[in-house]
Design a protein around this motif. Structure first.
Motif, mmCIF file in Angstrom:
data_model
loop_
_atom_site.group_PDB
_atom_site.id
_atom_site.type_symbol
_atom_site.label_atom_id
_atom_site.label_comp_id
_atom_site.label_asym_id
_atom_site.label_seq_id
_atom_site.Cartn_x
_atom_site.Cartn_y
_atom_site.Cartn_z
ATOM 1 N N LYS A 189 -25.792 -9.174 1.904
ATOM 2 C CA LYS A 189 -27.105 -9.837 1.971
ATOM 3 C C LYS A 189 -27.863 -9.406 3.217
ATOM 4 O O LYS A 189 -29.068 -9.112 3.165
ATOM 5 C CB LYS A 189 -26.917 -11.360 1.945
ATOM 6 C CG LYS A 189 -26.257 -11.890 0.664
ATOM 7 C CD LYS A 189 -26.293 -13.400 0.555
ATOM 8 C CE LYS A 189 -25.531 -14.124 1.657
ATOM 9 N NZ LYS A 189 -24.086 -13.809 1.648
ATOM 10 N N ASP A 218 -38.251 -7.330 -3.241
ATOM 11 C CA ASP A 218 -37.628 -7.454 -4.558
ATOM 12 C C ASP A 218 -37.142 -6.106 -5.078
ATOM 13 O O ASP A 218 -36.069 -6.015 -5.684
ATOM 14 C CB ASP A 218 -38.626 -8.055 -5.553
ATOM 15 C CG ASP A 218 -38.816 -9.550 -5.368
ATOM 16 O OD1 ASP A 218 -38.098 -10.132 -4.525
ATOM 17 O OD2 ASP A 218 -39.682 -10.125 -6.043
ATOM 18 N N GLU A 278 -33.263 -5.443 -5.988
ATOM 19 C CA GLU A 278 -32.840 -5.088 -7.344
ATOM 20 C C GLU A 278 -32.062 -3.781 -7.367
ATOM 21 O O GLU A 278 -31.097 -3.636 -8.124
ATOM 22 C CB GLU A 278 -34.057 -5.004 -8.271
ATOM 23 C CG GLU A 278 -34.704 -6.332 -8.582
ATOM 24 C CD GLU A 278 -33.778 -7.302 -9.317
ATOM 25 O OE1 GLU A 278 -32.881 -6.823 -10.052
ATOM 26 O OE2 GLU A 278 -33.954 -8.524 -9.166
ATOM 27 N N CYS A 336 -28.566 -4.598 -6.350
ATOM 28 C CA CYS A 336 -27.854 -5.351 -7.378
ATOM 29 C C CYS A 336 -27.416 -4.484 -8.550
ATOM 30 O O CYS A 336 -26.334 -4.688 -9.113
ATOM 31 C CB CYS A 336 -28.715 -6.507 -7.884
ATOM 32 S SG CYS A 336 -28.878 -7.887 -6.721
ATOM 33 N N THR A 343 -34.268 -15.886 -1.440
ATOM 34 C CA THR A 343 -34.197 -17.222 -2.014
ATOM 35 C C THR A 343 -32.729 -17.593 -2.244
ATOM 36 O O THR A 343 -31.874 -16.696 -2.362
ATOM 37 C CB THR A 343 -34.938 -17.293 -3.354
ATOM 38 O OG1 THR A 343 -34.243 -16.469 -4.311
ATOM 39 C CG2 THR A 343 -36.381 -16.830 -3.216
ATOM 40 N N PRO A 344 -32.418 -18.869 -2.316
ATOM 41 C CA PRO A 344 -31.040 -19.268 -2.613
ATOM 42 C C PRO A 344 -30.521 -18.648 -3.908
ATOM 43 O O PRO A 344 -29.342 -18.301 -4.008
ATOM 44 C CB PRO A 344 -31.127 -20.796 -2.710
ATOM 45 C CG PRO A 344 -32.286 -21.158 -1.854
ATOM 46 C CD PRO A 344 -33.276 -20.042 -2.041
ATOM 47 N N GLU A 345 -31.405 -18.506 -4.897
ATOM 48 C CA GLU A 345 -31.003 -17.915 -6.177
ATOM 49 C C GLU A 345 -30.638 -16.432 -6.006
ATOM 50 O O GLU A 345 -29.648 -15.953 -6.597
ATOM 51 C CB GLU A 345 -32.134 -18.057 -7.196
ATOM 52 C CG GLU A 345 -32.432 -19.485 -7.636
ATOM 53 C CD GLU A 345 -33.193 -20.292 -6.601
ATOM 54 O OE1 GLU A 345 -33.171 -21.536 -6.694
ATOM 55 O OE2 GLU A 345 -33.809 -19.667 -5.686
ATOM 56 N N MET A 346 -31.415 -15.720 -5.212
ATOM 57 C CA MET A 346 -31.113 -14.306 -4.965
ATOM 58 C C MET A 346 -29.791 -14.164 -4.228
ATOM 59 O O MET A 346 -28.956 -13.317 -4.576
ATOM 60 C CB MET A 346 -32.240 -13.655 -4.152
ATOM 61 C CG MET A 346 -33.573 -13.575 -4.874
ATOM 62 S SD MET A 346 -34.922 -13.021 -3.778
ATOM 63 C CE MET A 346 -34.647 -11.252 -3.746
ATOM 64 N N ALA A 381 -27.260 -16.252 -4.181
ATOM 65 C CA ALA A 381 -26.160 -16.612 -5.066
ATOM 66 C C ALA A 381 -25.857 -15.485 -6.054
ATOM 67 O O ALA A 381 -24.689 -15.201 -6.366
ATOM 68 C CB ALA A 381 -26.493 -17.895 -5.819
ATOM 69 N N ARG A 382 -26.917 -14.836 -6.534
ATOM 70 C CA ARG A 382 -26.723 -13.733 -7.484
ATOM 71 C C ARG A 382 -25.981 -12.567 -6.843
ATOM 72 O O ARG A 382 -25.015 -12.041 -7.417
ATOM 73 C CB ARG A 382 -28.084 -13.269 -8.008
ATOM 74 C CG ARG A 382 -27.999 -12.083 -8.957
ATOM 75 C CD ARG A 382 -29.397 -11.605 -9.320
ATOM 76 N NE ARG A 382 -29.384 -10.324 -10.001
ATOM 77 C CZ ARG A 382 -30.439 -9.541 -10.144
ATOM 78 N NH1 ARG A 382 -31.625 -9.926 -9.650
ATOM 79 N NH2 ARG A 382 -30.343 -8.378 -10.773
ATOM 80 N N ARG A 432 -22.390 -13.440 -6.142
ATOM 81 C CA ARG A 432 -21.593 -13.458 -7.375
ATOM 82 C C ARG A 432 -21.220 -12.043 -7.800
ATOM 83 O O ARG A 432 -20.057 -11.774 -8.161
ATOM 84 C CB ARG A 432 -22.382 -14.149 -8.489
ATOM 85 C CG ARG A 432 -21.607 -14.253 -9.808
ATOM 86 C CD ARG A 432 -22.377 -15.051 -10.842
ATOM 87 N NE ARG A 432 -23.643 -14.399 -11.225
ATOM 88 C CZ ARG A 432 -24.836 -14.815 -10.834
ATOM 89 N NH1 ARG A 432 -24.963 -15.880 -10.049
ATOM 90 N NH2 ARG A 432 -25.937 -14.169 -11.221
#
Length: 341
Positions: free
Chosen positions: A177, A197, A201, A204, A318-321, A323-324, A327
């Motif tokens: 991160k 972004d 991406e 990821c 963001t928290p969602e990013m 976490a993704r 994961r």
């Protein structure tokens, strides 16, 4: 009377690469030699870079010919030390720490004239793959032993004589991160409108320079598990938590452990202080102008010294990013014994 040549001592390494690289070594490029090979590789655009998929990794196109030559022709010396890293994971800091620790006999870390006070760390420790990409491998031959060198290539792409234990390898990794954030800031120095972004991406989905990131990290992790005497695996966050202890580990691994007298004299603390983020960022050589030896000739020098902290990802992601990405990395590392906190 003995001649001057006979009585002149051969310099002992490591020495700053820029002090040896005087521009007299003729350059040639392997680009034309392997043009057909490169053209046949899968292609992908990532930000400012054109990438080619070579042996499982997305490499900047201009790296590929040099990587081929490096794989085929590099002959390590037994006392070589290769510093390896994924981009933006502590490369500059590792170079400074390794150089200061390994060269401390010739260059005491507290000395006002230390090379790291007049040269960027990238001028002291060269990128091997960039040297081969430019056809300048003769410059490596000019370096006295022991040589310190750096690469962003994964372990599986290193020449067989290196991976077979022909020299020592030190690898530093970082929480992915924070790596994404650092990479984005770095790339924006040449492409200011690059979106976060887009960078996120590409990491990821694995189509990022020298990626996939997890495969890069695992290549060195597995090598360190198999050959801990030849591959030292470090984490950037551990370096931050206890720099002194890791400098001791690094020096011992490179075959230059600190003596009791050096410990008593405060030499470990002097290396840590010389290479500290605030100290290095404050040096004029790391603030003004652009251009360093090797890969980053066009980058502003201050681009290598932004924050030097852990956890800055929380200011950009963001928290969602988060976490993704956590994961994805957790799934890729599952069962290997390696994890990021």
């Amino acid at each position: 009377m003995a001649s001057a040549a006979a009585t002149t001592a051969v310099p002992s390494g490591p020495v700053p690469f820029k002090d040896v690289d005087d521009g007299t070594v003729p350059e040639h490029t392997p680009k034309e030699e392997f043009g057909d090979l490169v053209a046949a590789l899968p292609r992908r655009q990532q930000s400012i870079l054109e990438l080619r998929l070579y042996q499982g990794f997305w490499l900047p196109e201009h790296w590929v010919p040099g990587t081929v030559v490096f794989q085929r022709r590099f002959a390590p010396r037994p006392d070589d030390v290769v510093l390896a890293s994924y981009p933006k994971c502590g490369t500059t800091w590792l170079k400074a720490l390794a150089f200061a620790a390994a060269a401390r006999a010739a260059h005491p870390p507290a000395a006002p004239g230390h090379p790291l006070r007049r040269l960027n760390p990238h001028d002291c420790v060269p990128f091997i793959d960039e040297i081969f990409a430019a056809g300048e491998e003769a410059k490596l031959d000019a370096l006295p032993s022991p040589r310190l060198m750096n690469t962003h290539l994964p372990c599986t792409l290193l020449p067989t004589p290196v991976t077979a234990g022909g020299c020592r390898v030190v690898y530093v990794c970082r929480d992915p991160k924070d790596m994404v954030v650092s990479l984005w800031h770095f790339l924006r120095r040449t492409k200011p409108d690059l979106s976060f972004d887009e960078t996120f991406e590409s990491v990821c989905d694995g189509t990022v320079a020298a990626g996939p990131v997890w495969d890069h990290v695992l290549s060195y992790w597995r090598a360190s598990v198999a050959r801990p005497d030849r591959v030292l695996f470090l984490k950037y966050e551990d370096l931050l938590r206890d720099t002194g202890a890791n400098v001791r580990r690094l020096a011992e691994f490179m075959g230059r452990p600190f003596t009791a007298a050096e410990e008593a004299a405060g030499d470990v603390a002097a290396v840590v202080e010389l290479c500290s983020f605030d100290e290095m960022k404050g040096l004029e050589v790391n603030k003004a102008g652009s251009g360093t030896a090797g890969r980053y000739r066009a980058m502003p020098r201050d681009a290598f010294f932004r924050k030097g902290v852990a956890g800055d990802w929380a200011n950009h992601m963001t928290p969602e990013m988060a976490a993704r990405l956590d994961r994805i990395v957790r799934e890729k590392l599952q069962g290997t014994g390696l994890a990021f906190a």
